[in-house]
Design a protein around this motif. Structure first.
Motif, mmCIF file in Angstrom:
data_model
loop_
_atom_site.group_PDB
_atom_site.id
_atom_site.type_symbol
_atom_site.label_atom_id
_atom_site.label_comp_id
_atom_site.label_asym_id
_atom_site.label_seq_id
_atom_site.Cartn_x
_atom_site.Cartn_y
_atom_site.Cartn_z
ATOM 1 N N ARG A 133 39.597 29.886 38.311
ATOM 2 C CA ARG A 133 39.457 31.140 37.724
ATOM 3 C C ARG A 133 40.755 31.770 37.449
ATOM 4 O O ARG A 133 41.896 31.361 37.777
ATOM 5 N N LYS A 134 40.513 32.664 36.165
ATOM 6 C CA LYS A 134 41.733 33.298 35.810
ATOM 7 C C LYS A 134 42.130 34.529 36.879
ATOM 8 O O LYS A 134 41.388 34.804 37.882
ATOM 9 N N VAL A 135 43.652 34.628 36.869
ATOM 10 C CA VAL A 135 44.189 35.613 37.652
ATOM 11 C C VAL A 135 44.236 36.846 36.913
ATOM 12 O O VAL A 135 44.853 37.079 35.810
ATOM 13 N N ASP A 136 44.167 38.080 37.414
ATOM 14 C CA ASP A 136 44.237 39.412 36.782
ATOM 15 C C ASP A 136 43.811 39.461 35.504
ATOM 16 O O ASP A 136 44.389 40.088 34.813
ATOM 17 N N MET B 253 44.278 35.241 30.616
ATOM 18 C CA MET B 253 43.622 34.049 30.312
ATOM 19 C C MET B 253 44.531 32.885 30.619
ATOM 20 O O MET B 253 44.109 31.893 31.086
ATOM 21 N N ASP B 254 45.807 33.192 30.661
ATOM 22 C CA ASP B 254 46.821 31.766 30.896
ATOM 23 C C ASP B 254 47.051 31.755 32.031
ATOM 24 O O ASP B 254 47.728 30.684 32.632
ATOM 25 N N GLN B 255 46.932 32.745 33.114
ATOM 26 C CA GLN B 255 47.152 32.551 34.604
ATOM 27 C C GLN B 255 45.896 32.076 35.237
ATOM 28 O O GLN B 255 44.916 32.654 35.299
ATOM 29 N N PHE B 256 46.083 31.362 36.260
ATOM 30 C CA PHE B 256 44.953 30.610 36.893
ATOM 31 C C PHE B 256 45.220 30.446 38.288
ATOM 32 O O PHE B 256 46.309 30.329 38.856
ATOM 33 N N GLY C 8 49.251 28.773 38.835
ATOM 34 C CA GLY C 8 49.998 28.684 37.640
ATOM 35 C C GLY C 8 49.814 29.400 36.595
ATOM 36 O O GLY C 8 48.847 30.166 36.681
ATOM 37 N N ARG C 9 50.590 28.931 35.471
ATOM 38 C CA ARG C 9 50.376 29.737 34.089
ATOM 39 C C ARG C 9 50.481 28.404 33.008
ATOM 40 O O ARG C 9 51.249 27.695 33.123
ATOM 41 N N CYS C 10 49.538 28.777 32.210
ATOM 42 C CA CYS C 10 49.560 27.675 31.092
ATOM 43 C C CYS C 10 50.620 27.977 29.928
ATOM 44 O O CYS C 10 50.737 29.373 30.062
#
Length: 110
Positions: free
Chosen positions: A36-39, A42-45, A104-106
């Motif tokens: 799931r996305k965080v906050d 799109m790039d943080q999960f 993490g983050r893409c």
């Protein structure tokens, strides 16, 4: 009318199914991995993987696979900056109720 409702229900159930040939095994086991996305970024999960009790190694790799697939589909890159990654020592992993939690983050390849 009942037939159409039943047919629609069957179609909805089958749409959510994945055949066992399409699922990935890790350390010989199947896992339920969800990202799931965080906050709303799109790039943080965050990835949750369960059950860890099958194999910690398999759960780590299932989480890594889920995150990598997401980043490739999102940005075309498998580069991930982990804040809670699968490669830390076992004692540093976040495990809650038989569920591994990774974050993490893409990283954009551009």
């Amino acid at each position: 009318m009942r037939f159409l409702i039943g047919l629609g229900l069957c179609a909805a159930l089958l749409a959510g199914c994945t055949s066992s040939e399409d699922r990935q095994y890790f350390d010989g086991q199947l896992y339920n991995a969800k990202l799931r996305k965080v906050d709303r970024k799109m790039d943080q999960f965050q990835v949750t993987v369960r059950p860890v009790s099958k194999s910690l190694l398999g759960a780590r790799e299932a989480g890594r696979y889920e995150a990598t697939s997401y980043c490739i589909n999102l940005l075309g890159s498998s580069d991930i900056i982990w804040t809670e990654g699968p490669d830390v020592e076992e004692g540093a992993l976040t495990i809650d109720k038989d569920t591994l939690v990774l974050q993490g983050r893409c990283r954009d390849a551009r």
